[in-house]
Write a protein that holds these residues in place. Structure first.
Motif, PDB file in Angstrom:
ATOM      1  N   ASN A  18      79.158 -38.975 -22.295  1.00  0.00           N
ATOM      2  CA  ASN A  18      79.442 -39.726 -23.684  1.00  0.00           C
ATOM      3  C   ASN A  18      80.327 -40.828 -23.064  1.00  0.00           C
ATOM      4  OD1 ASN A  18      78.006 -38.009 -25.386  1.00  0.00           O
ATOM      5  ND2 ASN A  18      79.714 -36.627 -25.713  1.00  0.00           N
ATOM      6  N   ASP A  19      80.243 -41.250 -21.817  1.00  0.00           N
ATOM      7  CA  ASP A  19      81.184 -42.323 -21.440  1.00  0.00           C
ATOM      8  C   ASP A  19      80.889 -43.688 -21.997  1.00  0.00           C
ATOM      9  OD1 ASP A  19      82.897 -43.527 -19.530  1.00  0.00           O
ATOM     10  OD2 ASP A  19      81.248 -44.353 -18.724  1.00  0.00           O
ATOM     11  N   PRO A  20      81.492 -44.153 -22.668  1.00  0.00           N
ATOM     12  CA  PRO A  20      81.094 -45.378 -23.488  1.00  0.00           C
ATOM     13  C   PRO A  20      80.491 -46.602 -22.590  1.00  0.00           C
ATOM     14  CG  PRO A  20      83.259 -45.110 -23.788  1.00  0.00           C
ATOM     15  CD  PRO A  20      83.026 -43.999 -22.799  1.00  0.00           C
ATOM     16  N   SER A  21      81.298 -46.906 -21.631  1.00  0.00           N
ATOM     17  CA  SER A  21      80.899 -47.807 -20.579  1.00  0.00           C
ATOM     18  C   SER A  21      79.773 -47.606 -19.829  1.00  0.00           C
ATOM     19  CB  SER A  21      82.307 -47.983 -19.389  1.00  0.00           C
ATOM     20  OG  SER A  21      81.709 -49.133 -18.467  1.00  0.00           O
ATOM     21  N   GLY A  22      79.508 -46.259 -19.300  1.00  0.00           N
ATOM     22  CA  GLY A  22      78.219 -45.897 -18.924  1.00  0.00           C
ATOM     23  C   GLY A  22      76.962 -45.929 -19.805  1.00  0.00           C
ATOM     24  N   LEU A  23      77.275 -45.496 -21.204  1.00  0.00           N
ATOM     25  CA  LEU A  23      76.197 -45.910 -22.041  1.00  0.00           C
ATOM     26  C   LEU A  23      75.754 -46.964 -22.340  1.00  0.00           C
ATOM     27  CD1 LEU A  23      77.628 -42.967 -24.518  1.00  0.00           C
ATOM     28  CD2 LEU A  23      75.617 -42.871 -23.422  1.00  0.00           C
ATOM     29  N   ASN A  24      76.988 -48.102 -22.378  1.00  0.00           N
ATOM     30  CA  ASN A  24      76.669 -49.508 -22.551  1.00  0.00           C
ATOM     31  C   ASN A  24      75.880 -50.021 -21.264  1.00  0.00           C
ATOM     32  OD1 ASN A  24      76.936 -52.020 -23.847  1.00  0.00           O
ATOM     33  ND2 ASN A  24      78.006 -52.407 -22.086  1.00  0.00           N
ATOM     34  N   ASP A  25      76.222 -49.458 -20.190  1.00  0.00           N
ATOM     35  CA  ASP A  25      75.393 -50.126 -18.920  1.00  0.00           C
ATOM     36  C   ASP A  25      73.813 -49.656 -19.045  1.00  0.00           C
ATOM     37  OD1 ASP A  25      77.637 -51.164 -17.938  1.00  0.00           O
ATOM     38  OD2 ASP A  25      77.990 -49.542 -16.572  1.00  0.00           O
ATOM     39  N   ARG A  26      73.522 -48.300 -19.110  1.00  0.00           N
ATOM     40  CA  ARG A  26      72.269 -48.085 -19.349  1.00  0.00           C
ATOM     41  C   ARG A  26      71.543 -48.527 -20.336  1.00  0.00           C
ATOM     42  NH1 ARG A  26      70.793 -41.621 -19.774  1.00  0.00           N
ATOM     43  NH2 ARG A  26      71.586 -41.822 -21.708  1.00  0.00           N
ATOM     44  N   ALA A  27      72.193 -48.784 -21.624  1.00  0.00           N
ATOM     45  CA  ALA A  27      71.463 -49.568 -22.738  1.00  0.00           C
ATOM     46  C   ALA A  27      71.049 -50.831 -22.462  1.00  0.00           C
ATOM     47  CB  ALA A  27      72.354 -49.472 -24.120  1.00  0.00           C
ATOM     48  N   TYR A  28      72.146 -51.751 -21.731  1.00  0.00           N
ATOM     49  CA  TYR A  28      71.875 -52.984 -21.254  1.00  0.00           C
ATOM     50  C   TYR A  28      70.811 -53.187 -20.399  1.00  0.00           C
ATOM     51  CZ  TYR A  28      72.736 -58.016 -20.952  1.00  0.00           C
ATOM     52  OH  TYR A  28      72.689 -59.278 -21.021  1.00  0.00           O
ATOM     53  N   TYR A  29      70.699 -52.497 -19.375  1.00  0.00           N
ATOM     54  CA  TYR A  29      69.603 -52.350 -18.383  1.00  0.00           C
ATOM     55  C   TYR A  29      68.322 -52.267 -19.030  1.00  0.00           C
ATOM     56  CZ  TYR A  29      73.228 -52.580 -14.658  1.00  0.00           C
ATOM     57  OH  TYR A  29      74.287 -53.182 -13.987  1.00  0.00           O
ATOM     58  N   ARG A  30      68.191 -51.183 -19.904  1.00  0.00           N
ATOM     59  CA  ARG A  30      66.804 -50.848 -20.661  1.00  0.00           C
ATOM     60  C   ARG A  30      66.772 -52.167 -21.488  1.00  0.00           C
ATOM     61  NH1 ARG A  30      68.404 -44.734 -22.949  1.00  0.00           N
ATOM     62  NH2 ARG A  30      67.448 -43.396 -21.343  1.00  0.00           N
ATOM     63  N   ALA A  31      67.437 -52.779 -22.085  1.00  0.00           N
ATOM     64  CA  ALA A  31      67.269 -53.893 -22.834  1.00  0.00           C
ATOM     65  C   ALA A  31      66.671 -55.228 -22.096  1.00  0.00           C
ATOM     66  CB  ALA A  31      68.516 -54.293 -23.703  1.00  0.00           C
ATOM     67  N   LEU A  32      67.383 -55.332 -20.921  1.00  0.00           N
ATOM     68  CA  LEU A  32      66.783 -56.318 -20.087  1.00  0.00           C
ATOM     69  C   LEU A  32      65.737 -56.316 -19.618  1.00  0.00           C
ATOM     70  CD1 LEU A  32      70.100 -56.861 -18.219  1.00  0.00           C
ATOM     71  CD2 LEU A  32      69.019 -58.596 -19.746  1.00  0.00           C
ATOM     72  N   ALA A  33      65.012 -54.700 -19.304  1.00  0.00           N
ATOM     73  CA  ALA A  33      63.910 -54.455 -18.568  1.00  0.00           C
ATOM     74  C   ALA A  33      62.910 -54.427 -20.012  1.00  0.00           C
ATOM     75  CB  ALA A  33      64.085 -53.054 -18.082  1.00  0.00           C
ATOM     76  N   GLY A  34      63.281 -54.535 -21.066  1.00  0.00           N
ATOM     77  CA  GLY A  34      62.325 -54.220 -22.166  1.00  0.00           C
ATOM     78  C   GLY A  34      61.738 -52.545 -22.270  1.00  0.00           C
ATOM     79  N   GLN A  35      62.512 -51.822 -21.922  1.00  0.00           N
ATOM     80  CA  GLN A  35      62.083 -50.465 -21.846  1.00  0.00           C
ATOM     81  C   GLN A  35      62.960 -49.580 -22.587  1.00  0.00           C
ATOM     82  OE1 GLN A  35      61.906 -49.073 -17.620  1.00  0.00           O
ATOM     83  NE2 GLN A  35      60.624 -50.908 -16.845  1.00  0.00           N
ATOM     84  N   GLU A  36      62.438 -48.432 -23.203  1.00  0.00           N
ATOM     85  CA  GLU A  36      63.161 -47.510 -23.985  1.00  0.00           C
ATOM     86  C   GLU A  36      64.133 -47.929 -24.893  1.00  0.00           C
ATOM     87  OE1 GLU A  36      64.542 -44.059 -20.956  1.00  0.00           O
ATOM     88  OE2 GLU A  36      63.618 -45.287 -19.492  1.00  0.00           O
ATOM     89  N   LEU A  37      63.710 -48.942 -25.715  1.00  0.00           N
ATOM     90  CA  LEU A  37      64.381 -49.402 -26.555  1.00  0.00           C
ATOM     91  C   LEU A  37      65.427 -48.570 -27.691  1.00  0.00           C
ATOM     92  CD1 LEU A  37      62.759 -52.873 -27.076  1.00  0.00           C
ATOM     93  CD2 LEU A  37      64.944 -52.537 -25.463  1.00  0.00           C
ATOM     94  N   PRO A  38      64.582 -47.857 -28.271  1.00  0.00           N
ATOM     95  CA  PRO A  38      65.168 -46.730 -29.164  1.00  0.00           C
ATOM     96  C   PRO A  38      66.182 -46.067 -28.544  1.00  0.00           C
ATOM     97  CG  PRO A  38      62.854 -46.789 -29.531  1.00  0.00           C
ATOM     98  CD  PRO A  38      62.849 -47.581 -28.259  1.00  0.00           C
ATOM     99  N   GLY A  39      66.010 -45.640 -27.229  1.00  0.00           N
ATOM    100  CA  GLY A  39      67.034 -44.851 -26.270  1.00  0.00           C
ATOM    101  C   GLY A  39      68.108 -45.766 -26.118  1.00  0.00           C
TER     102      GLY A  39
END
Length: 305
Positions: A168-189
Motif C-alpha cells: 500500500n505504499d502510495p509512492s510505489g503505487l503511483n510509480d506503477r500506475a504511471y508506468y502502466r499509463a505511459l505504456a497504455g497497459q493495464e489501465l483499470p489496474g
C-alpha cells in the motif's frame, strides 16, 4: 687436540667445562638483564602488538575517508549538472571502498542523468544482485527500463519495489500506475493503484497528474482536465513556497535542484493538460499549454514525460 685457549691443570691436562666454566655460552637472542632494558623491550613488544591490531583498522578508516571524499565530490558535480564528473568521482570512491554497495547505486543514478542508459542498467542490475531486497534498486531500474522502452520490465520492477516496500505504499503505487499509463497497459489496474495512493495522500499533485493521465488514456476527458487543473495549481503554489524559504548558503544547490525537479514535473502536467484541451477542441488553450510545457523543460528524450 685440545683448543689452544683451553686452560690446563698443573699436570697439563685441559680443565673440563663443567668444572670451572659453567655451561657453554648460547648463541642467539638473550633477554636484557637490567630492569630498564626489560621495560624498554616490553614497550617495544607492546607497540608491535598494537600496530598489528590497529593497523588493519587504520587502513580501513583511511580508505573509508577517501571514498567519502570522492562521494561528496561526485554529489557536488551532480548538483552542478557535471554528470561526467559525478561518474568519474564515484568511480574513484568505488576503487577505495569497493565493498560499499551503495556506490554502484549512485553511479547508476548519475549515468541515467547523463543519458548513459546501458551503463545505468548495468549498475542497477549489480545493485539489485548485491541486495535482492533493496527496493530502491528496483525503483531505479524500473525508471531505466522505461527510458529504454522496455515497458513490461519497467512495470515488473515497479511491482517488485512495491512488494518490498509495502503493498500500500502510495509512492510505489503511483510509480506503477504511471508506468502502466505511459505504456497504455493495464489501465483499470493503474487507476485502482493511484486511487489507493490518493486515499492515503489526498491532493498530492503528482498522484493527481497520474490519475488525470490514466483518465485521458481511458478517454474520460472532463475528469482528466479537472485533475490536471488541480495538480498544476498545487504544484505552482508549492514551488513558490519552496523558493521563498530562506536556506543556508551551503544548501542553496539542493534547493535549486528541488525547484528544478518540481518545475520539470510541472512541465509534464502542462503537456498532459494540453493533450486533453486538444481532445476537447480547445485549440488555443492546447497551444498555450504545449508552449508552457516546452518552456518549463518537457523533454521525453531526457525522461521528462
Amino acid at each position: 687436540m685440545s683448543r689452544p685457549d683451553r686452560p690446563v691443570d698443573k699436570f697439563g691436562f685441559p680443565i673440563p667445562v663443567t668444572f670451572d666454566e659453567g655451561p657453554a655460552p648460547r648463541k642467539g637472542f638473550r633477554l636484557p638483564e637490567s630492569p630498564g632494558s626489560r621495560r624498554a623491550l616490553g614497550v617495544l613488544v607492546g607497540v608491535v602488538i598494537v600496530g598489528l591490531l590497529v593497523g588493519p583498522w587504520l587502513v580501513r578508516k583511511v580508505k573509508g575517508l577517501r571514498a567519502h571524499m570522492f562521494e561528496i565530490r561526485a554529489q557536488n558535480c551532480f548538483l552542478d549538472d557535471d554528470y561526467a564528473g559525478a561518474v568519474e568521482n564515484i568511480d574513484h570512491a568505488m576503487q577505495w571502498l569497493p565493498e560499499n554497495k551503495n556506490l554502484v547505486f549512485y553511479r547508476a543514478q548519475y549515468r541515467l542523468a547523463a543519458g548513459d542508459l546501458d551503463g545505468a542498467l548495468t549498475d542497477a542490475n549489480t545493485a539489485v544482485q548485491q541486495a535482492e531486497k533493496f527496493g530502491r534498486g528496483y525503483t531505479l531500474r524500473s525508471m531505466i527500463h522505461h527510458r529504454r522502452g522496455e515497458y513490461a520490465e519497467s512495470i515488473q520492477d515497479a511491482t517488485t519495489a512495491l512488494k518490498l516496500a509495502s503493498p500500500n505504499d502510495p509512492s510505489g503505487l503511483n510509480d506503477r500506475a504511471y508506468y502502466r499509463a505511459l505504456a497504455g497497459q493495464e489501465l483499470p489496474g493503474a487507476l485502482a493503484d493511484v486511487e489507493l495512493a490518493l486515499r492515503q495522500e489526498p491532493g498530492e499533485p503528482s498522484y493527481l497528474d497520474t490519475r488525470g493521465y490514466i483518465q485521458f488514456k481511458l478517454e474520460k476527458y472532463p475528469p482528466a482536465l479537472a485533475d490536471f487543473d488541480k495538480a498544476i495549481e498545487t504544484t505552482e503554489s508549492q514551488i513558490g513556497e519552496v523558493e521563498s524559504q530562506p536556506v543556508p548558503r551551503d544548501q542553496q544547490k539542493y534547493l535549486e535542484r528541488e525547484v528544478r525537479s518540481m518545475t520539470e514535473g510541472l512541465s509534464v502536467m502542462y503537456h498532459h493538460r494540453a493533450e486533453v484541451q486538444d481532445k476537447l477542441g480547445h485549440a488555443d488553450k492546447a497551444k498555450s499549454d504545449f508552449a508552457i510545457a516546452k518552456k518549463l523543460g518537457y523533454d521525453p528524450s531526457k525522461g521528462i514525460e
